[in-house]
Structure formats: structure tokens, C-alpha cells
Motif scaffolding. Structure first.
Motif, PDB file in Angstrom:
ATOM      1  N   MET A  50       0.860  -1.199   0.000  1.00 22.38           N
ATOM      2  CA  MET A  50       0.000   0.000   0.000  1.00 22.38           C
ATOM      3  C   MET A  50       0.889   1.240   0.000  1.00 22.38           C
ATOM      4  O   MET A  50       1.774   1.393   0.855  1.00 22.38           O
ATOM      5  CB  MET A  50      -0.905  -0.079   1.230  1.00 22.38           C
ATOM      6  N   ALA A  51       0.687   2.115  -0.967  1.00 23.94           N
ATOM      7  CA  ALA A  51       1.540   3.292  -1.102  1.00 23.94           C
ATOM      8  C   ALA A  51       1.453   4.181   0.141  1.00 23.94           C
ATOM      9  O   ALA A  51       0.380   4.381   0.691  1.00 23.94           O
ATOM     10  CB  ALA A  51       1.133   4.089  -2.331  1.00 23.94           C
ATOM     11  N   GLY A  52       2.593   4.690   0.580  1.00 27.50           N
ATOM     12  CA  GLY A  52       2.592   5.666   1.651  1.00 27.50           C
ATOM     13  C   GLY A  52       2.801   5.097   3.036  1.00 27.50           C
ATOM     14  O   GLY A  52       2.954   5.842   3.993  1.00 27.50           O
ATOM     15  N   ASP A  53       2.824   3.795   3.172  1.00 26.81           N
ATOM     16  CA  ASP A  53       2.964   3.186   4.492  1.00 26.81           C
ATOM     17  C   ASP A  53       4.381   3.262   5.037  1.00 26.81           C
ATOM     18  O   ASP A  53       4.593   3.375   6.230  1.00 26.81           O
ATOM     19  CB  ASP A  53       2.539   1.706   4.453  1.00 26.81           C
ATOM     20  N   MET A  54       5.323   3.194   4.148  1.00 25.10           N
ATOM     21  CA  MET A  54       6.712   3.108   4.585  1.00 25.10           C
ATOM     22  C   MET A  54       7.361   4.493   4.550  1.00 25.10           C
ATOM     23  O   MET A  54       7.266   5.209   3.577  1.00 25.10           O
ATOM     24  CB  MET A  54       7.433   2.122   3.663  1.00 25.10           C
ATOM     25  N   GLU A  55       8.006   4.842   5.630  1.00 24.93           N
ATOM     26  CA  GLU A  55       8.646   6.159   5.706  1.00 24.93           C
ATOM     27  C   GLU A  55      10.148   6.025   5.497  1.00 24.93           C
ATOM     28  O   GLU A  55      10.748   5.040   5.925  1.00 24.93           O
ATOM     29  CB  GLU A  55       8.375   6.759   7.086  1.00 24.93           C
ATOM     30  N   LEU A  56      10.727   7.006   4.844  1.00 22.07           N
ATOM     31  CA  LEU A  56      12.168   6.953   4.585  1.00 22.07           C
ATOM     32  C   LEU A  56      12.915   7.640   5.726  1.00 22.07           C
ATOM     33  O   LEU A  56      13.250   8.810   5.662  1.00 22.07           O
ATOM     34  CB  LEU A  56      12.481   7.613   3.239  1.00 22.07           C
ATOM     35  N   THR A  57      13.143   6.893   6.783  1.00 24.90           N
ATOM     36  CA  THR A  57      13.829   7.427   7.965  1.00 24.90           C
ATOM     37  C   THR A  57      15.335   7.446   7.728  1.00 24.90           C
ATOM     38  O   THR A  57      15.840   6.802   6.803  1.00 24.90           O
ATOM     39  CB  THR A  57      13.554   6.521   9.177  1.00 24.90           C
ATOM     40  N   GLY A  58      16.042   8.163   8.614  1.00 24.43           N
ATOM     41  CA  GLY A  58      17.498   8.175   8.555  1.00 24.43           C
ATOM     42  C   GLY A  58      18.064   6.777   8.679  1.00 24.43           C
ATOM     43  O   GLY A  58      19.034   6.419   8.011  1.00 24.43           O
ATOM     44  N   GLU A  59      17.422   5.975   9.519  1.00 24.43           N
ATOM     45  CA  GLU A  59      17.886   4.595   9.707  1.00 24.43           C
ATOM     46  C   GLU A  59      17.721   3.795   8.412  1.00 24.43           C
ATOM     47  O   GLU A  59      18.601   3.023   8.023  1.00 24.43           O
ATOM     48  CB  GLU A  59      17.074   3.949  10.838  1.00 24.43           C
ATOM     49  N   LYS A  60      16.592   3.994   7.728  1.00 27.60           N
ATOM     50  CA  LYS A  60      16.342   3.289   6.469  1.00 27.60           C
ATOM     51  C   LYS A  60      17.364   3.715   5.411  1.00 27.60           C
ATOM     52  O   LYS A  60      17.865   2.892   4.641  1.00 27.60           O
ATOM     53  CB  LYS A  60      14.919   3.610   6.025  1.00 27.60           C
ATOM     54  N   ILE A  61      17.671   5.016   5.394  1.00 26.64           N
ATOM     55  CA  ILE A  61      18.664   5.500   4.429  1.00 26.64           C
ATOM     56  C   ILE A  61      20.021   4.845   4.696  1.00 26.64           C
ATOM     57  O   ILE A  61      20.702   4.403   3.768  1.00 26.64           O
ATOM     58  CB  ILE A  61      18.773   7.042   4.495  1.00 26.64           C
ATOM     59  N   ARG A  62      20.382   4.739   5.974  1.00 24.56           N
ATOM     60  CA  ARG A  62      21.660   4.082   6.305  1.00 24.56           C
ATOM     61  C   ARG A  62      21.654   2.613   5.893  1.00 24.56           C
ATOM     62  O   ARG A  62      22.636   2.103   5.367  1.00 24.56           O
ATOM     63  CB  ARG A  62      21.952   4.229   7.801  1.00 24.56           C
TER      64      ARG A  62
END
Ligand code: THU
Length: 146
Positions: A1-13
Motif C-alpha cells: 500500500m503506497a505511503g505506508d513506509m517512511e524513509l527514515t534516517g535509519e532506512k537511508i543508512r
């Protein structure tokens, strides 16, 4: 589902780390320029890719497209972000590696330009983030044919 996942600093790392690891698989005996990419799908999966060169040069494939084609061939078509690392052979990442024009166009096929985030990294801590719309303004995509 679009929009559920947020691009956090942790995810970027996480993505930068996965791209750095993917770069180790680069097959680039001709250019000696090694690229790794880590593509984040809407469902949280990370699909990696490296550049794969060829003695005939033309059939060479960029890391970003390797990741996209791997994902799409597995039925994954919705994406949030991609991390890219690229530098001449060696352990040290000396530059931010922006995606080539062909790869930007492939992104345009599957991603929402204002929403899809492109991360170019030198390390897990040193990176820049921009949208596909910033890197491919007024891009031509599936919407144009509708
Ligand atoms: N390359 C990528 O993998 N991604 C890009 O966006 C730019 C270029 C690869 C293709 C080739 O194997 C090497 O880098 C030198 O051009």
C-alpha cells in the motif's frame, strides 16, 4: 500500500550499507568503475544490483537497472527509494554517483517522480537525497501515453 513506509534516517543508512555491499559484486573489468545500488520497494523489501560489463561494451548494464530489472522480474513494481554508490575500483568511495540518463528514464517508468527518492552516498553517514523529479524534470513516462 503506497505511503505506508517512511524513509527514515535509519532506512537511508540501511540502503546505503546494502548499496556498498552490492558494489562489491560489481563486474567491471573494462571501466574499473564499480557501482552498487539498493532499491527500496513499497513493501519494505530491498533489492540490490551492481553494474555488469561485457567485452562487447554495449551489453553492459548499470547497477540501478540491474536492481530494477531484478525487482520487476520478481513481480515487484512499486518503489520508494534507491541508494547508489559508485567510484573507481577500490574500497574508498571518492564521489557521489548520480544515475545516468538511461537509468533515470527506467525509474520514470515505475516511480512517481515527486515521491521517489534517490540517495547518492559516499558512506552510511555521508549522502545526498533528491527526488526523481529533481533529476529528471518534465520527464516522459507512462502518464504521457494515457
Ligand atoms: N554505471 C552504473 O552502473 N550506473 C550509472 O548510473 C552510471 C554508470 C556503470 C556502467 C559502467 O559499467 C560503469 O559504470 C562506467 O560507466
Amino acid at each position: 500500500m503506497a505511503g505506508d513506509m517512511e524513509l527514515t534516517g535509519e532506512k537511508i543508512r540501511d540502503l546505503a550499507a546494502a548499496a556498498i555491499e552490492a558494489r562489491r559484486k560489481s563486474y567491471s573489468p573494462y571501466s574499473h568503475y564499480q557501482v552498487g545500488a539498493a532499491l527500496l520497494a513499497e513493501d519494505g523489501q530491498i533489492i540490490t544490483g551492481c553494474n555488469i560489463e561485457n567485452a562487447a561494451y554495449g551489453p553492459s548494464n548499470c547497477a540501478e537497472r540491474t536492481a530494477f530489472f531484478k525487482a520487476v522480474s520478481e513481480g515487484i513494481r512499486e518503489f520508494l527509494a534507491i541508494a547508489i554508490v559508485g567510484s573507481p575500483e577500490g574500497e574508498t568511495l571518492t564521489q557521489y554517483a548520480y544515475p545516468c540518463g538511461v537509468c533515470r528514464q527506467v525509474m520514470m517508468e515505475f516511480c512517481e517522480p515527486e515521491r521517489f527518492q534517490i540517495i547518492v552516498a559516499k558512506s552510511e553517514e555521508d549522502y545526498r537525497v533528491m527526488t526523481l523529479a529533481e533529476l529528471l524534470p518534465e520527464g516522459f513516462g507512462p502518464e504521457n501515453l494515457a
